[in-house]
Design an enzyme around this catalytic site. Sequence first.
Site, mmCIF file in Angstrom:
data_model
loop_
_atom_site.group_PDB
_atom_site.id
_atom_site.type_symbol
_atom_site.label_atom_id
_atom_site.label_comp_id
_atom_site.label_asym_id
_atom_site.label_seq_id
_atom_site.Cartn_x
_atom_site.Cartn_y
_atom_site.Cartn_z
ATOM 1 N N SER A 45 0.838 -1.185 0.000
ATOM 2 C CA SER A 45 0.000 0.000 0.000
ATOM 3 C C SER A 45 0.886 1.253 0.000
ATOM 4 O O SER A 45 1.849 1.339 -0.761
ATOM 5 C CB SER A 45 -0.946 -0.037 1.205
ATOM 6 O OG SER A 45 -1.927 0.968 1.122
ATOM 7 N N ASP A 202 -5.751 -2.900 -3.247
ATOM 8 C CA ASP A 202 -4.733 -2.624 -2.228
ATOM 9 C C ASP A 202 -4.218 -3.901 -1.572
ATOM 10 O O ASP A 202 -4.987 -4.674 -1.007
ATOM 11 C CB ASP A 202 -5.326 -1.699 -1.169
ATOM 12 C CG ASP A 202 -4.267 -1.017 -0.334
ATOM 13 O OD1 ASP A 202 -3.557 -1.736 0.393
ATOM 14 O OD2 ASP A 202 -4.148 0.212 -0.404
#
Length: 281
Positions: A45, A202
């Site tokens: 991320s 993500d």
Amino acid sequence: MNKIPKDPKQIVFSGGGLRCFWQGGFMKRLEQDRRFAPERVTGVSGGALAGAAWLAGIEDRLLDEMCAAFESRDSNLDLFNADEDGITPHQRMYCGVVDRVLGREATNTIAEGPTFQIQIAHPPDTGLPTLTGTALAAAYEAELHVVNSPHFNWAQKMGLTSRLVDANAAARDGALVDLVNAAAVIPPVFEPPLWEDRRVVDGGMADQAPMPDPDRGVTLVLLTRPYKNLPEVEGRTYVWPSKETPADKIDFTDPDKLRDTWALGEKDAERYLAGNGPDTA
């Protein structure tokens, strides 16, 4: 309190969106007193970008570029100017900053540096990646608060898969920017792009602090928030901010909060160096 290892073989940059600027300030201050030369680094991320900036030695430039991008924004929504990214500016702004900071010199440094792996995740193939990704994000947020650990599996039970991608190879192939962007895709704020012909979301939905592969040696894990449930693993040290970071995960409107989050990282590094940081596990 465990001490920060002086010579970790592995460093993990956890996710956390803009909270990852704490990692930048933290590592920048630590390295005024000691230098790190890990064999393996992972990022996920926002931690994928933080890790890349640290490896390339461009943390300050990343902070400046992100702050400059935020100067002209006073809202996270634009209901009357939707484009291919939807009604939020996040994806366009984030990708633009990544493209500007990870230029040829930074990419070459990463390509020739220690093993760098970035975690990405794939939603199940339902034909509706944004909707499916949004449901997975909801499951991740629920588990985050219920289990309160950076390591979890609720989204995987819904069909999410994840993997570590060789970021050194991506840098050599000219694909590092795309990989870093692919690692930080939060539906519905971000539209899931393609990586090797598969949609991605993500990677932090699968694990907020993915260990390298292979996973061996003393490990420093840079979290961006405290967790109640951290595994006790010999040779692994978790560190986190001493208080909630000023920057919110996806608030792209206030550059001062980024600078304050960076400053908090610096102050926390000084506390750890003095032996006064938060308890570590």
